[in-house]
Design a protein around this motif. Structure first.
Motif, PDB file in Angstrom:
ATOM      1  N   ARG A  67       0.849  -1.192   0.000  1.00 39.67           N
ATOM      2  CA  ARG A  67       0.000   0.000   0.000  1.00 39.67           C
ATOM      3  C   ARG A  67       0.884   1.241   0.000  1.00 39.67           C
ATOM      4  O   ARG A  67       1.901   1.289   0.706  1.00 39.67           O
ATOM      5  CB  ARG A  67      -0.886  -0.011   1.245  1.00 39.67           C
ATOM      6  CG  ARG A  67      -1.772   1.209   1.417  1.00 39.67           C
ATOM      7  CD  ARG A  67      -2.497   1.166   2.758  1.00 39.67           C
ATOM      8  NE  ARG A  67      -3.348  -0.012   2.864  1.00 39.67           N
ATOM      9  CZ  ARG A  67      -3.123  -1.019   3.700  1.00 39.67           C
ATOM     10  NH1 ARG A  67      -2.058  -1.002   4.498  1.00 39.67           N
ATOM     11  NH2 ARG A  67      -3.938  -2.052   3.751  1.00 39.67           N
ATOM     12  N   LEU A  68       0.504   2.258  -0.763  1.00 40.56           N
ATOM     13  CA  LEU A  68       1.214   3.539  -0.788  1.00 40.56           C
ATOM     14  C   LEU A  68       0.353   4.590  -0.121  1.00 40.56           C
ATOM     15  O   LEU A  68      -0.796   4.813  -0.509  1.00 40.56           O
ATOM     16  CB  LEU A  68       1.533   3.954  -2.228  1.00 40.56           C
ATOM     17  CG  LEU A  68       2.160   5.340  -2.423  1.00 40.56           C
ATOM     18  CD1 LEU A  68       3.473   5.450  -1.663  1.00 40.56           C
ATOM     19  CD2 LEU A  68       2.366   5.637  -3.905  1.00 40.56           C
ATOM     20  N   ASP A  69       0.905   5.231   0.910  1.00 46.30           N
ATOM     21  CA  ASP A  69       0.203   6.283   1.634  1.00 46.30           C
ATOM     22  C   ASP A  69       1.117   7.497   1.682  1.00 46.30           C
ATOM     23  O   ASP A  69       2.034   7.561   2.507  1.00 46.30           O
ATOM     24  CB  ASP A  69      -0.140   5.810   3.048  1.00 46.30           C
ATOM     25  CG  ASP A  69      -0.905   6.856   3.849  1.00 46.30           C
ATOM     26  OD1 ASP A  69      -1.358   7.846   3.238  1.00 46.30           O
ATOM     27  OD2 ASP A  69      -1.051   6.683   5.069  1.00 46.30           O
ATOM     28  N   GLY A  70       0.882   8.454   0.775  1.00 46.79           N
ATOM     29  CA  GLY A  70       1.775   9.597   0.689  1.00 46.79           C
ATOM     30  C   GLY A  70       3.122   9.154   0.158  1.00 46.79           C
ATOM     31  O   GLY A  70       3.244   8.677  -0.968  1.00 46.79           O
ATOM     32  N   ARG A  71       4.163   9.304   0.978  1.00 50.88           N
ATOM     33  CA  ARG A  71       5.508   8.902   0.585  1.00 50.88           C
ATOM     34  C   ARG A  71       5.904   7.550   1.185  1.00 50.88           C
ATOM     35  O   ARG A  71       6.999   7.062   0.944  1.00 50.88           O
ATOM     36  CB  ARG A  71       6.528   9.969   1.017  1.00 50.88           C
ATOM     37  CG  ARG A  71       6.369  11.308   0.337  1.00 50.88           C
ATOM     38  CD  ARG A  71       7.373  12.325   0.842  1.00 50.88           C
ATOM     39  NE  ARG A  71       8.750  11.870   0.659  1.00 50.88           N
ATOM     40  CZ  ARG A  71       9.570  11.534   1.646  1.00 50.88           C
ATOM     41  NH1 ARG A  71       9.148  11.592   2.914  1.00 50.88           N
ATOM     42  NH2 ARG A  71      10.821  11.162   1.395  1.00 50.88           N
ATOM     43  N   GLN A  72       5.014   6.961   1.982  1.00 55.38           N
ATOM     44  CA  GLN A  72       5.378   5.739   2.694  1.00 55.38           C
ATOM     45  C   GLN A  72       4.667   4.525   2.119  1.00 55.38           C
ATOM     46  O   GLN A  72       3.492   4.574   1.752  1.00 55.38           O
ATOM     47  CB  GLN A  72       5.054   5.875   4.177  1.00 55.38           C
ATOM     48  CG  GLN A  72       5.945   6.879   4.904  1.00 55.38           C
ATOM     49  CD  GLN A  72       5.747   6.804   6.392  1.00 55.38           C
ATOM     50  OE1 GLN A  72       4.625   6.753   6.880  1.00 55.38           O
ATOM     51  NE2 GLN A  72       6.845   6.797   7.134  1.00 55.38           N
ATOM     52  N   PHE A  73       5.406   3.421   2.067  1.00 53.05           N
ATOM     53  CA  PHE A  73       4.873   2.150   1.616  1.00 53.05           C
ATOM     54  C   PHE A  73       4.708   1.216   2.815  1.00 53.05           C
ATOM     55  O   PHE A  73       5.460   1.297   3.789  1.00 53.05           O
ATOM     56  CB  PHE A  73       5.827   1.490   0.609  1.00 53.05           C
ATOM     57  CG  PHE A  73       6.006   2.257  -0.669  1.00 53.05           C
ATOM     58  CD1 PHE A  73       6.935   3.283  -0.758  1.00 53.05           C
ATOM     59  CD2 PHE A  73       5.247   1.953  -1.784  1.00 53.05           C
ATOM     60  CE1 PHE A  73       7.108   3.997  -1.931  1.00 53.05           C
ATOM     61  CE2 PHE A  73       5.423   2.651  -2.970  1.00 53.05           C
ATOM     62  CZ  PHE A  73       6.343   3.680  -3.043  1.00 53.05           C
TER      63      PHE A  73
END
Length: 265
Positions: A67-73
């Protein structure tokens, strides 16, 4: 964290697929201490270039494993489909099962643990008593999250923006005359679950079936699963479930969380 390339200690055969190794190393970069990573952190942990790490990560996002949330995976529970590596790392089913057995002995009803995968819940542990549904439930069984008590607990734990995105794209099928399918009504119900910390669903998944569920959190406080007790509507009133089953259910989730903390300790 740096992912060790164990294959360098061995002689590689002509069959060896290095791209597969690198993709698995990307998955292995995530663990309990680093559940969320940026592109740069994944590249550093795996020894890949940023460009290569980005291709692997976005491929895993497309496949539903990341999952990608903003800049974080971060990993999704879909990695369960790769085998038991995810379950072993999480330890949730093994830790939960003896507590489910104790709960079932006290309430004489079936109890299960599930995780969220896309728009569904997936059963990862179960201790049954008598069968009360028309379909058999086993580890790996999937049900729509919107119509289940465990699903609503897991949806309530999502960040608000992710919850809105899921509700917007989710197929909210009507499974019985009682199933909540209206987006606003479902959002209100999930908000209630988030506030009270548990969910009770009355014959929305199947006529005659009631269930009550509560979340399980890991050492960081993140919800990693849900535990439920299911019963027959003809046998147990909703008031009885709140008064008698809910305290035992909450005690059970607290014991599971304590054991998860001990396992990580």
């Amino acid at each position: 964290m740096t992912v060790r390339d164990e294959s360098k200690d061995e002689v590689r055969g002509a069959h060896f697929v290095q791209s597969l190794e690198r993709g698995l190393n990307v998955i292995r970069a995530f663990d309990a201490s680093t559940p969320r990573l940026t592109l740069s952190e994944v590249a550093q942990a795996t020894g890949l270039t940023r460009a290569a790490a980005r291709r692997f990560l976005l491929t895993l996002v497309d496949l539903g494993y990341v999952r990608l949330d903003g800049r974080q995976f971060s990993l999704t529970s879909r990695v369960l489909q790769l085998g038991y590596a995810y379950l072993s790392a999480l330890s949730l089913p093994d830790v939960a099962e003896p507590h489910l057995e104790m709960l079932v002995a006290m309430v004489n009803e079936s109890s299960s643990v599930s995780v969220l995968d896309g728009d569904d819940i997936v059963y990862v542990a179960r201790v049954p008593t008598t069968r009360i549904m028309t379909v058999a439930i086993n580890v790996g069984t999937r049900f729509p999250a919107h119509a289940t008590s465990m699903g609503r607990v897991l949806l309530a734990a999502l960040p608000e923006d992710e919850l809105e995105e899921r509700l917007a794209r989710m197929e909210r099928r009507s499974l019985t005359a009682r199933t909540i399918t209206d987006p606003a009504a479902l959002r209100t119900e999930i908000g209630r679950v988030r506030t009270q910390g548990w969910a009770l669903v009355d014959q929305e998944l199947e006529e005659g079936l009631r269930s009550i569920a509560a979340p399980v959190r890991d050492v960081s406080g993140r919800v990693v699963g849900a535990v439920n007790v299911s019963t027959s509507a003809s046998r147990t009133a909703t008031g009885t479930m709140r008064r008698e089953m809910l305290p035992l259910l909450l005690d059970t989730t607290a014991r599971i969380e304590a054991d998860l903390r001990a396992a990580r300790g």
